[in-house]
Design a protein around this motif. Structure first.
Motif, PDB file in Angstrom:
ATOM      1  N   GLU A  53       1.658  10.012   8.314  1.00 11.08           N
ATOM      2  CA  GLU A  53       1.708  10.443   6.404  1.00 11.08           C
ATOM      3  C   GLU A  53       0.525   9.583   5.619  1.00 11.08           C
ATOM      4  O   GLU A  53       0.201   9.292   5.014  1.00 11.08           O
ATOM      5  CB  GLU A  53       2.573  11.247   5.704  1.00 11.08           C
ATOM      6  N   ALA A  54       1.751   7.991   5.237  1.00  9.63           N
ATOM      7  CA  ALA A  54       2.457   7.193   4.962  1.00  9.63           C
ATOM      8  C   ALA A  54       0.823   5.918   4.978  1.00  9.63           C
ATOM      9  O   ALA A  54      -0.537   5.973   3.974  1.00  9.63           O
ATOM     10  CB  ALA A  54       2.656   6.310   4.353  1.00  9.63           C
ATOM     11  N   LEU A  55       0.370   6.115   5.501  1.00  7.71           N
ATOM     12  CA  LEU A  55      -0.740   5.158   6.531  1.00  7.71           C
ATOM     13  C   LEU A  55      -1.641   5.818   6.264  1.00  7.71           C
ATOM     14  O   LEU A  55      -2.779   5.426   5.555  1.00  7.71           O
ATOM     15  CB  LEU A  55      -0.550   4.641   8.030  1.00  7.71           C
ATOM     16  N   ARG A  56      -2.035   7.124   6.350  1.00  6.68           N
ATOM     17  CA  ARG A  56      -3.302   8.083   5.713  1.00  6.68           C
ATOM     18  C   ARG A  56      -3.609   8.107   4.743  1.00  6.68           C
ATOM     19  O   ARG A  56      -4.508   7.471   3.751  1.00  6.68           O
ATOM     20  CB  ARG A  56      -3.254   9.244   6.698  1.00  6.68           C
ATOM     21  N   GLN A  57      -2.009   8.037   3.772  1.00  6.51           N
ATOM     22  CA  GLN A  57      -2.647   7.880   2.552  1.00  6.51           C
ATOM     23  C   GLN A  57      -3.004   7.318   1.976  1.00  6.51           C
ATOM     24  O   GLN A  57      -3.849   7.015   1.141  1.00  6.51           O
ATOM     25  CB  GLN A  57      -0.486   8.876   1.615  1.00  6.51           C
ATOM     26  N   ALA A  58      -2.408   5.995   2.602  1.00  5.90           N
ATOM     27  CA  ALA A  58      -3.211   4.602   2.002  1.00  5.90           C
ATOM     28  C   ALA A  58      -4.181   4.094   2.709  1.00  5.90           C
ATOM     29  O   ALA A  58      -4.985   2.882   2.325  1.00  5.90           O
ATOM     30  CB  ALA A  58      -1.824   3.436   2.138  1.00  5.90           C
ATOM     31  N   ASP A  59      -5.142   5.221   3.134  1.00  5.45           N
ATOM     32  CA  ASP A  59      -6.242   4.579   4.237  1.00  5.45           C
ATOM     33  C   ASP A  59      -5.978   3.451   4.811  1.00  5.45           C
ATOM     34  O   ASP A  59      -7.548   2.861   5.066  1.00  5.45           O
ATOM     35  CB  ASP A  59      -7.009   4.980   3.010  1.00  5.45           C
ATOM     36  N   ILE A  60      -5.176   3.654   5.080  1.00  2.48           N
ATOM     37  CA  ILE A  60      -4.643   2.503   6.581  1.00  2.48           C
ATOM     38  C   ILE A  60      -5.636   2.953   8.281  1.00  2.48           C
ATOM     39  O   ILE A  60      -5.890   2.504   8.654  1.00  2.48           O
ATOM     40  CB  ILE A  60      -3.515   2.100   6.852  1.00  2.48           C
ATOM     41  N   GLU A 104       0.703  -1.316  -0.197  1.00  2.00           N
ATOM     42  CA  GLU A 104      -0.037  -0.128  -0.189  1.00  2.00           C
ATOM     43  C   GLU A 104       0.944   1.426   0.165  1.00  2.00           C
ATOM     44  O   GLU A 104       0.450   2.268  -0.067  1.00  2.00           O
ATOM     45  CB  GLU A 104      -1.026  -0.442   1.367  1.00  2.00           C
ATOM     46  N   CYS A 105       2.110   1.343   0.860  1.00  9.62           N
ATOM     47  CA  CYS A 105       2.749   2.758   1.003  1.00  9.62           C
ATOM     48  C   CYS A 105       4.520   2.113   0.597  1.00  9.62           C
ATOM     49  O   CYS A 105       4.228   0.193   1.648  1.00  9.62           O
ATOM     50  CB  CYS A 105       2.621   3.674   1.610  1.00  9.62           C
ATOM     51  N   PHE A 106       5.030   2.939   0.849  1.00  6.18           N
ATOM     52  CA  PHE A 106       6.307   2.271   0.903  1.00  6.18           C
ATOM     53  C   PHE A 106       7.551   3.804   1.396  1.00  6.18           C
ATOM     54  O   PHE A 106       6.875   5.106   1.056  1.00  6.18           O
ATOM     55  CB  PHE A 106       7.269   2.291  -0.300  1.00  6.18           C
ATOM     56  N   VAL A 107       7.661   3.471   3.203  1.00  2.35           N
ATOM     57  CA  VAL A 107       8.517   4.501   3.474  1.00  2.35           C
ATOM     58  C   VAL A 107       9.820   4.705   3.836  1.00  2.35           C
ATOM     59  O   VAL A 107      10.640   3.283   4.117  1.00  2.35           O
ATOM     60  CB  VAL A 107       7.472   4.930   5.317  1.00  2.35           C
ATOM     61  N   PRO A 108      10.828   5.735   3.115  1.00  2.43           N
ATOM     62  CA  PRO A 108      11.990   5.184   3.497  1.00  2.43           C
ATOM     63  C   PRO A 108      12.888   5.779   4.528  1.00  2.43           C
ATOM     64  O   PRO A 108      12.054   6.074   5.650  1.00  2.43           O
ATOM     65  CB  PRO A 108      12.468   6.318   2.705  1.00  2.43           C
ATOM     66  N   LYS A 109      13.616   4.836   5.510  1.00  5.05           N
ATOM     67  CA  LYS A 109      14.809   5.112   5.579  1.00  5.05           C
ATOM     68  C   LYS A 109      15.220   6.486   6.342  1.00  5.05           C
ATOM     69  O   LYS A 109      15.730   6.928   5.284  1.00  5.05           O
ATOM     70  CB  LYS A 109      15.253   3.808   6.461  1.00  5.05           C
ATOM     71  N   PRO A 110      15.719   7.434   7.011  1.00  3.55           N
ATOM     72  CA  PRO A 110      15.363   7.287   8.772  1.00  3.55           C
ATOM     73  C   PRO A 110      13.682   7.512   8.856  1.00  3.55           C
ATOM     74  O   PRO A 110      12.905   8.469   7.816  1.00  3.55           O
ATOM     75  CB  PRO A 110      16.256   7.875   9.111  1.00  3.55           C
ATOM     76  N   VAL A 111      12.761   6.861   9.361  1.00  2.00           N
ATOM     77  CA  VAL A 111      11.275   6.390  10.022  1.00  2.00           C
ATOM     78  C   VAL A 111      10.937   7.621  11.255  1.00  2.00           C
ATOM     79  O   VAL A 111      11.946   7.959  12.104  1.00  2.00           O
ATOM     80  CB  VAL A 111      11.028   5.638  10.642  1.00  2.00           C
TER      81      VAL A 111
END
Length: 131
Positions: free
Chosen positions: A122-129, A108-115
């Motif tokens: 933001e990634a979780l909201r954009q992916a509707d998680i 659903e999404c890709f989050v680059p490190k550093p987290v």
């Protein structure tokens, strides 16, 4: 919500658990073999909603592990709309790994490190998680 966090860097596991604990139950592990066991056991009772996966790990790559987890869901005949949401988390943000995450792993999404908390949320909201 139930989260599985898989990263060979235990600090990343702790950071993600800290950020996500407000949103659900977190289970973290640093080895692929442990992740497989946790995932399969959870399928029997209360499956994971979201899996956070590192790409570069010692036992196998995150891409390989995702294939095993998706296979376990298929074996259990989990309907597609109930399969886990995949969030790839990695220092590798090259096109090859990002593409593999989305197309092979159905991420659903890709989050680059550093987290950071803002990147994750933001990634979780954009992916509707998360709402």
């Amino acid at each position: 919500m139930k989260f599985l966090i898989v990263d060979d860097d235990e600090n990343i596991c702790k950071i993600l658990t800290f950020y996500l604990d407000l949103y659900g139950q977190c289970h973290a592990c640093s080895r692929a073999s442990e992740a497989i066991l946790l995932f399969r056991n959870a399928l029997e009772t209360e499956p994971f909603d979201v899996v956070f996966m590192d790409i570069d790990m010692p036992e196998m790559t995150g891409h390989e592990l995702v294939t095993i987890l998706r296979g376990a869901e298929e074996t259990q005949k989990v309907p597609f709309h109930k399969t886990f949401k995949l969030v790839m988390v990695s220092a590798y943000d090259d096109i090859k790994n990002v593409t593999a995450s989305f197309f092979r792993g159905h991420a659903e999404c890709f989050v680059p490190k550093p987290v950071t908390e803002s990147r994750i949320l933001e990634a979780l909201r954009q992916a509707d998680i998360l709402k």
